[in-house]
Structures are given as structure tokens and as C-alpha cells.
Design an enzyme around this catalytic site. Structure first.
Site, PDB file in Angstrom:
ATOM      1  NE  ARG A  86      50.656  10.875   8.958  1.00  0.00           N
ATOM      2  CZ  ARG A  86      50.315  10.619   7.708  1.00  0.00           C
ATOM      3  NH1 ARG A  86      50.858  11.287   6.732  1.00  0.00           N
ATOM      4  NH2 ARG A  86      49.440   9.682   7.441  1.00  0.00           N
ATOM      5  CD  GLU A 104      49.682  -1.661  10.369  1.00  0.00           C
ATOM      6  OE1 GLU A 104      48.505  -1.708   9.954  1.00  0.00           O
ATOM      7  OE2 GLU A 104      50.336  -0.617  10.403  1.00  0.00           O
ATOM      8  NE  ARG A 118      60.184   1.328  11.885  1.00  0.00           N
ATOM      9  CZ  ARG A 118      60.632   0.235  12.532  1.00  0.00           C
ATOM     10  NH1 ARG A 118      61.852  -0.214  12.318  1.00  0.00           N
ATOM     11  NH2 ARG A 118      59.837  -0.393  13.386  1.00  0.00           N
ATOM     12  CE1 TYR A 169      54.967   8.907   7.903  1.00  0.00           C
ATOM     13  CE2 TYR A 169      52.953   8.705   6.655  1.00  0.00           C
ATOM     14  CZ  TYR A 169      53.688   8.423   7.775  1.00  0.00           C
ATOM     15  OH  TYR A 169      53.154   7.645   8.776  1.00  0.00           O
ATOM     16  CG  ASP A 223      47.856  10.431   3.482  1.00  0.00           C
ATOM     17  OD1 ASP A 223      48.354   9.388   3.956  1.00  0.00           O
ATOM     18  OD2 ASP A 223      47.467  11.370   4.198  1.00  0.00           O
ATOM     19  NE  ARG A 273      47.840   1.080  11.565  1.00  0.00           N
ATOM     20  CZ  ARG A 273      48.118   2.146  10.830  1.00  0.00           C
ATOM     21  NH1 ARG A 273      47.418   3.257  10.965  1.00  0.00           N
ATOM     22  NH2 ARG A 273      49.085   2.109   9.936  1.00  0.00           N
ATOM     23  NE  ARG A 331      38.835  17.288  13.785  1.00  0.00           N
ATOM     24  CZ  ARG A 331      38.797  15.998  13.566  1.00  0.00           C
ATOM     25  NH1 ARG A 331      38.234  15.182  14.426  1.00  0.00           N
ATOM     26  NH2 ARG A 331      39.304  15.517  12.458  1.00  0.00           N
TER      27      ARG A 331
HETATM   28  P1  FAD Z   1      53.161   1.746  -4.191  1.00  0.00           P
HETATM   29  O1  FAD Z   1      51.741   1.426  -3.890  1.00  0.00           O
HETATM   30  O2  FAD Z   1      54.210   1.261  -3.241  1.00  0.00           O
HETATM   31  O3  FAD Z   1      53.471   1.197  -5.645  1.00  0.00           O
HETATM   32  C1  FAD Z   1      54.768   1.020  -6.147  1.00  0.00           C
HETATM   33  C2  FAD Z   1      54.785  -0.253  -6.954  1.00  0.00           C
HETATM   34  O4  FAD Z   1      56.038  -0.346  -7.629  1.00  0.00           O
HETATM   35  C3  FAD Z   1      54.651  -1.509  -6.104  1.00  0.00           C
HETATM   36  O5  FAD Z   1      53.580  -2.304  -6.565  1.00  0.00           O
HETATM   37  C4  FAD Z   1      55.988  -2.207  -6.291  1.00  0.00           C
HETATM   38  O6  FAD Z   1      55.869  -3.635  -6.301  1.00  0.00           O
HETATM   39  C5  FAD Z   1      56.443  -1.685  -7.637  1.00  0.00           C
HETATM   40  N1  FAD Z   1      57.888  -1.720  -7.819  1.00  0.00           N
HETATM   41  C6  FAD Z   1      58.836  -1.168  -7.024  1.00  0.00           C
HETATM   42  N2  FAD Z   1      60.064  -1.418  -7.514  1.00  0.00           N
HETATM   43  C7  FAD Z   1      59.886  -2.124  -8.650  1.00  0.00           C
HETATM   44  C8  FAD Z   1      60.777  -2.688  -9.593  1.00  0.00           C
HETATM   45  N3  FAD Z   1      62.105  -2.591  -9.451  1.00  0.00           N
HETATM   46  N4  FAD Z   1      60.270  -3.363 -10.657  1.00  0.00           N
HETATM   47  C9  FAD Z   1      58.918  -3.507 -10.789  1.00  0.00           C
HETATM   48  N5  FAD Z   1      58.041  -3.005  -9.923  1.00  0.00           N
HETATM   49  C10 FAD Z   1      58.505  -2.323  -8.861  1.00  0.00           C
HETATM   50  N6  FAD Z   1      47.212   6.594   2.374  1.00  0.00           N
HETATM   51  C11 FAD Z   1      45.981   7.140   2.555  1.00  0.00           C
HETATM   52  O7  FAD Z   1      45.628   8.081   1.833  1.00  0.00           O
HETATM   53  N7  FAD Z   1      45.114   6.677   3.518  1.00  0.00           N
HETATM   54  C12 FAD Z   1      45.438   5.633   4.334  1.00  0.00           C
HETATM   55  O8  FAD Z   1      44.650   5.230   5.182  1.00  0.00           O
HETATM   56  C13 FAD Z   1      46.731   5.033   4.178  1.00  0.00           C
HETATM   57  N8  FAD Z   1      47.097   4.016   4.960  1.00  0.00           N
HETATM   58  C14 FAD Z   1      48.322   3.447   4.781  1.00  0.00           C
HETATM   59  C15 FAD Z   1      48.660   2.371   5.603  1.00  0.00           C
HETATM   60  C16 FAD Z   1      49.887   1.752   5.433  1.00  0.00           C
HETATM   61  C17 FAD Z   1      50.244   0.586   6.327  1.00  0.00           C
HETATM   62  C18 FAD Z   1      50.797   2.226   4.447  1.00  0.00           C
HETATM   63  C19 FAD Z   1      52.131   1.561   4.264  1.00  0.00           C
HETATM   64  C20 FAD Z   1      50.462   3.288   3.633  1.00  0.00           C
HETATM   65  C21 FAD Z   1      49.230   3.921   3.790  1.00  0.00           C
HETATM   66  N9  FAD Z   1      48.834   4.961   2.961  1.00  0.00           N
HETATM   67  C22 FAD Z   1      47.601   5.549   3.145  1.00  0.00           C
HETATM   68  C23 FAD Z   1      49.700   5.479   1.863  1.00  0.00           C
HETATM   69  C24 FAD Z   1      49.438   4.807   0.522  1.00  0.00           C
HETATM   70  O9  FAD Z   1      49.650   3.415   0.623  1.00  0.00           O
HETATM   71  C25 FAD Z   1      50.386   5.403  -0.523  1.00  0.00           C
HETATM   72  O10 FAD Z   1      50.251   6.786  -0.596  1.00  0.00           O
HETATM   73  C26 FAD Z   1      50.194   4.853  -1.940  1.00  0.00           C
HETATM   74  O11 FAD Z   1      49.861   3.497  -1.966  1.00  0.00           O
HETATM   75  C27 FAD Z   1      51.467   5.079  -2.721  1.00  0.00           C
HETATM   76  O12 FAD Z   1      51.313   4.692  -4.063  1.00  0.00           O
HETATM   77  P2  FAD Z   1      52.615   4.535  -4.956  1.00  0.00           P
HETATM   78  O13 FAD Z   1      52.145   4.254  -6.329  1.00  0.00           O
HETATM   79  O14 FAD Z   1      53.516   5.680  -4.723  1.00  0.00           O
HETATM   80  O15 FAD Z   1      53.416   3.291  -4.329  1.00  0.00           O
HETATM   81  N1  UDP Z   2      50.209   8.016  16.447  1.00  0.00           N
HETATM   82  C1  UDP Z   2      50.139   7.859  17.811  1.00  0.00           C
HETATM   83  N2  UDP Z   2      49.105   7.168  18.354  1.00  0.00           N
HETATM   84  C2  UDP Z   2      48.137   6.616  17.604  1.00  0.00           C
HETATM   85  C3  UDP Z   2      48.189   6.777  16.195  1.00  0.00           C
HETATM   86  C4  UDP Z   2      49.240   7.482  15.646  1.00  0.00           C
HETATM   87  O1  UDP Z   2      50.997   8.341  18.523  1.00  0.00           O
HETATM   88  O2  UDP Z   2      47.216   5.983  18.152  1.00  0.00           O
HETATM   89  C5  UDP Z   2      51.343   8.767  15.883  1.00  0.00           C
HETATM   90  C6  UDP Z   2      52.490   7.871  15.468  1.00  0.00           C
HETATM   91  O3  UDP Z   2      53.697   8.553  15.753  1.00  0.00           O
HETATM   92  C7  UDP Z   2      52.297   7.722  13.981  1.00  0.00           C
HETATM   93  C8  UDP Z   2      51.758   9.106  13.608  1.00  0.00           C
HETATM   94  O4  UDP Z   2      50.950   9.477  14.718  1.00  0.00           O
HETATM   95  O5  UDP Z   2      53.497   7.433  13.322  1.00  0.00           O
HETATM   96  C9  UDP Z   2      50.921   9.127  12.325  1.00  0.00           C
HETATM   97  O6  UDP Z   2      49.887   8.197  12.450  1.00  0.00           O
HETATM   98  P1  UDP Z   2      48.839   7.920  11.291  1.00  0.00           P
HETATM   99  O7  UDP Z   2      47.936   6.843  11.771  1.00  0.00           O
HETATM  100  O8  UDP Z   2      48.266   9.200  10.871  1.00  0.00           O
HETATM  101  O9  UDP Z   2      49.792   7.452  10.111  1.00  0.00           O
HETATM  102  P2  UDP Z   2      49.957   6.130   9.237  1.00  0.00           P
HETATM  103  O10 UDP Z   2      50.713   5.159  10.042  1.00  0.00           O
HETATM  104  O11 UDP Z   2      48.584   5.641   8.895  1.00  0.00           O
HETATM  105  O12 UDP Z   2      50.722   6.615   8.061  1.00  0.00           O
END
Ligand code: FAD
Ligand code: UDP
Length: 363
Positions: free
Chosen positions: A171, A299, A248, A348, A350, A279, A175
């Protein structure tokens, strides 16, 4: 009778709800949390939109997805350019000429950077990378691996890099230009006013019940809906009958500080083992919010060992993928249920992948 009962008010559920409403369908959305928007939930605290479940930056190459979200809210031109801190050194991310010239002070040009990386990659010459450590070394060499990848990844996944799948690191862009933009995608930004506003727009005119867990009343919901859209954990839906998938989790510690600018950018990655967090997020920088105060979030990666914790990340290693495949086979046979999103597909994804999937799902 509802046409759709949607379990989960995150991006997948909300996008389906929006489309179903457009088609004049009767829709109910339930979520076990006390708010909509799932993991993209933002909360306005003292004028600053706080990303409650970690930093979320919208980026996509899908024009239809970009047009869709922009038809609902306006996006700013935020470009993600985090920095990595190890001890008292700061490096630009993702790996680019700014990073290389700082790691190796005698490197100035792309050719010099490539030559230096090639030299370091020699230890992997002729070998197929079998794990994340080997993949990282064959991609960028040992110096960058040890300063910027090893500690971060081991904290994040709580495993030695030698025991992790190579895929995770693919991921990260590499560059040979002086460009700190983290993402390769054509479109990028943050919804002005926060992500909750985007999801509110999607759910306008839709019945939503919060603090409502599907499993407290599953049979009743099945009777009340022609189709269930399920976005929760796939193994939980099937009562964990083949065993538990692994996830996780994360722990967030948020503080308000009486200073204007704590770290100078939205995201600083802490890539060493000297601190336990991975982070630090300074929320005001996502929307260039002006305020004499600032809000920061530490975080901390966490094991997912208690169902009360949120399952943030799926673990796409061989063991879990195999188990997920068995659950996906069951899901494919389940009548009148659509499984979608990060947890229900065990992918996984986005944000843009989730919306794309929801736009393309037949309803
Ligand atoms: P969710 O947002 O998890 O929604 C699922 C919902 O279902 C939740 O509200 C939950 O409460 C509900 N639910 C589950 N089980 C039940 C149940 N039994 N009854 C009722 N409700 C229930 N993506 C990006 O594109 N850019 C980013 O920078 C980025 N950063 C991220 C950083 C972090 C720390 C994390 C964890 C993810 C990140 N993502 C990012 C990914 C992004 O969060 C997800 O792709 C997206 O939110 C997933 O949407 P979803 O609807 O699948 O799930
Ligand atoms: N990663 C790393 N160093 C960094 C940031 C990310 O080694 O400073 C690695 C790490 O293994 C991480 C993966 O790249 O799980 C993906 O990171 P990214 O920030 O793209 O994913 P996110 O946690 O936002 O889903």
C-alpha cells in the site's frame, strides 16, 4: 414491511440507503452505536471536526464515486502529506526524494537515490520476498525499513515483520520525485464540515434507529424486511460457526491543548518502538480550522480480544483469508441478505472502495 433493513449506518449502509430511498423504497437503518457514519464519524468539538475513529482522508481514482460524494457535500483540497518521526528525527512520507535525501545526506538526484537503494537491496538479490520484512527490504532497502517501517508495522500488527504477509506494505508508495503527497489517486479531499455531514446527507429522509443491535432481534428484523443489508462482522452473522476471524483494534486518547499549532500537520507517524502509539492526529489541519486551541489524538494499536472493543482492521493473512472465504461462501447462499463493507466482506477497503461497491450492488 420494509423493502430494506440496513444493519450499519457506515458508508456502505448509508450509500445503499440513499440509493434505495431514490428508488422510492421503504428503508430502515439500524446501528448499534449512538451515532451514524460508522468509522468515518466526525464530531464538532469547539469548532474543530474531530475524526473520532482515526484520521480519514478521502482519496479515489473512481470518477463516479468522486462525483457522487461531491453531489452531496463540498470537499476541500486537503492533500495528505504526513511526516514520520523516529526519536528526534523527522522524515517525509511516503517514501520520496525528500525522504531519501534526508536519510542519505549525499543523495540529491533520483539516480543517486536509486543507486543507494539498489545497493541496500542486494541482500535480497535473487530471493522472492516471503514476508513483510523481505518485501520492505527489496522495495526500499534496510535503512528505510529499520527507521520508517519496522517499528510502525510491529506496533500496528503486534507481530514481528518476519511473520506478516508482504501485501500490507504494498500500500505504501515509493516515488523518485520531490512530492510528499501520500496518495497516487487523482481526487483527494476532506468534506467541508466533516464526514458526519456527508452521511447525514445520504440518510436524509431515511428512518434511522441508533443504539440498536441487529442480533438483539434478528428474527424480528428478518420478518419485517424483504431484504437485509448487513455491514457488521461476517463471522458474527453466522454465530462464529467456523470459529472467530481475527481483527486489530485501536485505542484513542484525545486532548484539547491551549496552543494554536501542536505539530504543524494533521498526521505524524511515530515509527519507532520508543513510544507505544503509531500516530498523532491534529484534527484542525484537515480543514485548516482557525482556533486558539487545538485537539490532538494519540492512536494506540490494540489487540482485539474483547467484543466490546471495535474491530477496526481485518487481518488478511493466509489463515484468516481462508476462514473468511468459508464465511463468504455461506453469505453467497444466504437468501435476501446483502453483505457489504469492510467487516461483512472481511476486506481492507478504503472509503472509496466501500462506496464504489455500494453504488454497484444490485438493489
Ligand atoms: P463501518 O464504518 O465500520 O460501518 C459499519 C457499521 O455497522 C458501524 O457503525 C457499526 O456500529 C454497525 N454495526 C456492526 N454490527 C452491527 C450490529 N450487529 N447491529 C447494528 N449495527 C451494527 N479509508 C480511507 O479511504 N481513507 C483513510 O484515510 C482511512 N483511514 C482509516 C483510518 C482508520 C483508523 C480506520 C480504522 C479505517 C480507515 N479507513 C480509511 C477505512 C474506512 O474507515 C472504511 O473503509 C469505511 O469506514 C468502511 O465503511 P463500512 O460501512 O464498511 O464500515
Ligand atoms: N506503514 C509503515 N510506516 C508508516 C506508515 C505505514 O511501515 O509510517 C506500513 C504499516 O505496515 C501499515 C501499512 O504501511 O500497516 C499501511 O499503512 P497506511 O497508513 O496506508 O494504512 P492505514 O493504517 O491508514 O489503513
Amino acid at each position: 414491511m420494509y423493502d430494506y433493513i440496513i444493519v450499519g449506518a457506515g458508508l456502505f449502509g448509508a450509500t445503499i440507503a440513499y440509493r434505495a430511498k431514490q428508488q422510492g423504497k421503504k428503508v430502515l437503518v439500524i446501528d448499534k452505536r449512538n451515532h451514524i457514519a460508522g468509522n468515518v464519524y466526525t464530531e464538532n468539538v469547539d469548532g474543530i471536526n474531530v475524526h473520532k475513529y482515526g484520521a480519514h482522508i478521502f482519496h479515489t481514482d473512481y470518477k463516479d464515486v468522486w462525483d457522487f460524494v461531491n453531489s452531496l457535500v463540498e470537499f476541500n483540497r486537503y492533500t495528505n502529506s504526513p511526516v514520520a518521526r523516529i526519536g528526534n528525527e523527522i522524515y517525509n512520507m511516503p517514501f520520496n526524494m525528500n525522504t531519501f535525501s534526508k536519510i542519505w545526506p549525499d543523495v540529491f538526484t533520483p539516480a543517486e537515490a536509486k543507486a543507494r537503494i539498489d545497493e541496500e537491496r542486494q541482500e535480497m538479490a535473487g530471493k522472492e520476498p516471503k514476508n513483510l520484512e523481505e518485501q520492505a527490504i527489496s522495495l526500499v532497502g534496510r535503512s528505510i525499513y529499520e527507521k520508517l517501517i519496522k517499528g510502525y508495522t510491529e506496533k500496528q500488527w503486534h507481530r514481528d515483520c518476519k511473520d506478516l504477509p508482504a501485501d500490507i506494505i504494498k500500500r505504501l508508495p515509493v516515488r523518485f520525485i520531490y512530492d510528499n503527497n501520500y496518495f497516487n489517486d487523482r481526487y483527494q479531499g476532506i468534506p467541508i464540515g466533516g464526514y458526519t455531514k456527508l452521511v447525514e446527507k445520504m440518510l436524509e429522509g431515511v428512518e434511522v434507529r441508533l443504539d440498536t443491535n441487529f442480533f438483539d432481534n434478528a428474527d424480528e428484523y428478518r420478518k419485517q424486511a424483504k431484504t437485509i443489508v448487513y455491514t457488521g462482522m461476517i463471522d458474527e452473522y453466522f454465530g462464529f460457526k467456523y470459529g472467530h476471524l481475527e481483527y486489530r483494534s485501536l485505542r484513542f486518547e484525545t486532548k484539547t491543548l491551549d496552543e494554536e499549532n501542536y505539530q504543524g500537520c494533521a498526521v505524524v507517524n511515530y515509527t519507532g518502538h520508543e513510544v507505544d502509539y503509531t500516530r498523532v492526529i491534529e484534527h484542525k489541519h484537515f480543514e485548516s480550522t482557525e482556533s486558539p486551541k487545538t485537539i490532538i489524538t494519540f492512536e494506540y494499536p490494540d489487540d482485539w480480544d474483547d467484543p466490546k472493543k471495535e474491530a477496526y482492521y481485518v487481518i488478511n493473512d493466509a489463515k484468516n483469508n481462508e476462514l473468511a472465504e468459508k464465511y463468504r461462501a455461506l453469505a453467497a447462499k444466504e437468501k435476501n441478505v446483502i453483505f457489504g463493507g469492510r467487516l461483512a466482506e472481511y476486506k481492507y477497503y478504503d472509503m472509496d472502495d466501500v462506496i464504489k461497491k455500494a453504488l454497484e450492488t444490485e438493489i
